[in-house]
Design a protein around this motif. Sequence first.
Motif, PDB file in Angstrom:
ATOM      1  N   TYR A 159     -10.994  20.177   4.527  1.00 40.19           N
ATOM      2  CA  TYR A 159     -12.439  20.421   4.504  1.00 40.19           C
ATOM      3  C   TYR A 159     -12.786  21.918   4.503  1.00 40.19           C
ATOM      4  CZ  TYR A 159     -13.024  15.475   5.778  1.00 40.19           C
ATOM      5  OH  TYR A 159     -13.004  14.105   5.796  1.00 40.19           O
ATOM      6  N   ARG A 160     -11.837  22.779   4.153  1.00 38.29           N
ATOM      7  CA  ARG A 160     -12.046  24.221   4.308  1.00 38.29           C
ATOM      8  C   ARG A 160     -13.288  24.719   3.571  1.00 38.29           C
ATOM      9  NH1 ARG A 160      -8.142  22.972   0.898  1.00 38.29           N
ATOM     10  NH2 ARG A 160      -7.860  24.046  -1.100  1.00 38.29           N
ATOM     11  N   LYS A 161     -13.558  24.190   2.354  1.00 41.60           N
ATOM     12  CA  LYS A 161     -14.727  24.658   1.595  1.00 41.60           C
ATOM     13  C   LYS A 161     -16.023  24.313   2.317  1.00 41.60           C
ATOM     14  CE  LYS A 161     -12.645  24.635  -3.030  1.00 41.60           C
ATOM     15  NZ  LYS A 161     -12.716  24.071  -4.411  1.00 41.60           N
ATOM     16  N   GLU A 220      -5.883  25.609  12.201  1.00 47.23           N
ATOM     17  CA  GLU A 220      -7.138  25.681  11.439  1.00 47.23           C
ATOM     18  C   GLU A 220      -8.333  25.862  12.380  1.00 47.23           C
ATOM     19  OE1 GLU A 220      -7.385  25.785   8.204  1.00 47.23           O
ATOM     20  OE2 GLU A 220      -5.286  25.400   7.768  1.00 47.23           O
ATOM     21  N   THR A 264     -16.198  26.482   5.790  1.00 44.57           N
ATOM     22  CA  THR A 264     -16.408  27.928   5.663  1.00 44.57           C
ATOM     23  C   THR A 264     -17.768  28.252   5.060  1.00 44.57           C
ATOM     24  OG1 THR A 264     -15.252  27.879   3.520  1.00 44.57           O
ATOM     25  CG2 THR A 264     -13.949  28.482   5.477  1.00 44.57           C
ATOM     26  N   ASN A 276      -3.947  21.159  12.515  1.00 44.68           N
ATOM     27  CA  ASN A 276      -5.379  21.308  12.781  1.00 44.68           C
ATOM     28  C   ASN A 276      -5.640  22.327  13.882  1.00 44.68           C
ATOM     29  OD1 ASN A 276      -6.424  19.532  10.870  1.00 44.68           O
ATOM     30  ND2 ASN A 276      -6.402  17.778  12.265  1.00 44.68           N
ATOM     31  N   LEU A 278      -8.428  19.557   8.880  1.00 43.82           N
ATOM     32  CA  LEU A 278      -9.464  20.594   8.793  1.00 43.82           C
ATOM     33  C   LEU A 278      -9.257  21.439   7.539  1.00 43.82           C
ATOM     34  CD1 LEU A 278      -9.692  21.778  12.529  1.00 43.82           C
ATOM     35  CD2 LEU A 278     -11.259  20.267  11.295  1.00 43.82           C
ATOM     36  N   HIS A 279      -8.011  21.645   7.153  1.00 37.04           N
ATOM     37  CA  HIS A 279      -7.733  22.424   5.948  1.00 37.04           C
ATOM     38  C   HIS A 279      -8.310  21.729   4.709  1.00 37.04           C
ATOM     39  CE1 HIS A 279      -5.671  25.342   3.426  1.00 37.04           C
ATOM     40  NE2 HIS A 279      -5.207  24.345   2.686  1.00 37.04           N
ATOM     41  N   LEU A 334     -10.940  28.925  12.260  1.00 39.39           N
ATOM     42  CA  LEU A 334     -12.371  28.661  12.071  1.00 39.39           C
ATOM     43  C   LEU A 334     -13.200  28.993  13.316  1.00 39.39           C
ATOM     44  CD1 LEU A 334     -11.958  25.289  10.161  1.00 39.39           C
ATOM     45  CD2 LEU A 334     -13.028  27.350   9.223  1.00 39.39           C
TER      46      LEU A 334
END
Length: 435
Positions: free
Chosen positions: A254-256, A290, A259, A287, A251-252, A294
């Motif tokens: 895909y952070r952009k 994360e 978010t 994850n 998940l980190h 999120l």
Amino acid sequence: MHFFRAKRLIEKSAVFRVLQKMPKGAALHVHDFSILRMDWLVRNVTYRPHCHFCVTRHGALKFRFAHPTPPPPAECSEWVLLEKYRQELRNVTAFDEGLLRNFTLETENPEEAYPDRDVLWSRFQAIFFSISGLVSYAPVFRDYVFRGLQEFWQDNVLYLELRAELLPVYELNGTTHGPEWMVETYRDVASLFKREHPGFVGMKIIYSDHRFKNVSLITESVRMAMQLQTRFPGMVAGFDLVGREDTGHSLHYYRKALTLPAAIGYPLPYFFHAGETDWQGTSVDENLLEALVLNSTRIGHGFALTKHPAVWTELWKKDIPVEVCPISNQVLQLVSDLRNHPAAVLMATGFPMVISSDDPAMFGASGLSYDFYEAFMGIGGRKADLRTLKQLALNSIKYSALQDAEKKAAMETWAKSWDAFVTQLARGRSEKAAV
């Protein structure tokens, strides 16, 4: 005992028969192409006109409905019309049984058939590849969704939330439909089913994409999720990333993309698969953290949660539940003895959780009863009782993506069914005692 060996014994169990009758509330963690027993695909869908198949260079089956016969795909030498192929067979029954074996993970010797997780997941993904050509045919897709709802309804489940990838659906002439058409179809089929089955609450879609794609593609999927939810607010619940967590992106990573909704002020709910691993200290294992950051609405599987007490505590404070799928966790080799499932600790401490079935058709199961049996008899231990089952059913409605008014109505519907169930159960015990 492995589920593939235990299944027949479970089906003979008096406890299982009670659980089949029990109002189980909602199924909140199930995937779109594995909600209906595979024998329907074999005995109904593959007998429909214009069904072709071929065998890829890797030995996987590929299906396509078309008229006239389409050009051969890149993976195969030629398409074969199934109707004609069956006419030339001496033993059609044996062929159909072979197809069915190709559509599930079931086997008499799972340890030999799947010596490690790589072999197992490769087979798992090959099944999805094979059946997608059948289910993604528009007339079949509509029937599949309706019959899938029927299978869960017959198992006393009144509401579903499907992880749906919304892959293109095609017509006989080759034209395809996109995500919006699919959501509309889900909505229309669910509405029809609800009209024909009073008491059925409905279904929602959690739009999902694979965690093997790059950031730009997932960014587009997040945008699509927002677009779909804006257009179908009562149907699209949110977004998730699916696929094998151990080998997929974190998940980190895909952070952009993830978010983006918050950055533009759009409250897109997340329902992340997280912690579906037995590794500790990896980016995949993290994850769970994360997902917490999120604001994931629920945690899919959360198998590794007990190894992260700080995350565990925060999720509990925020009342974020774990979606526990016992049979899936065992079949996919995270745990062999379900008495040792981490959810036993969560259940003993009262952590919020729901029971679901993930991909029941792949495992030779159906609905929720098999997973409730494993959760009750294995994870729950000897102290689990009717109160345990009632709380799990209540949780499934409480932690669903239904709106407050919808939840209230669903609770009322479920409560009436539960009272009738308990009355029938007590009457049955009284009659046995009298005899």
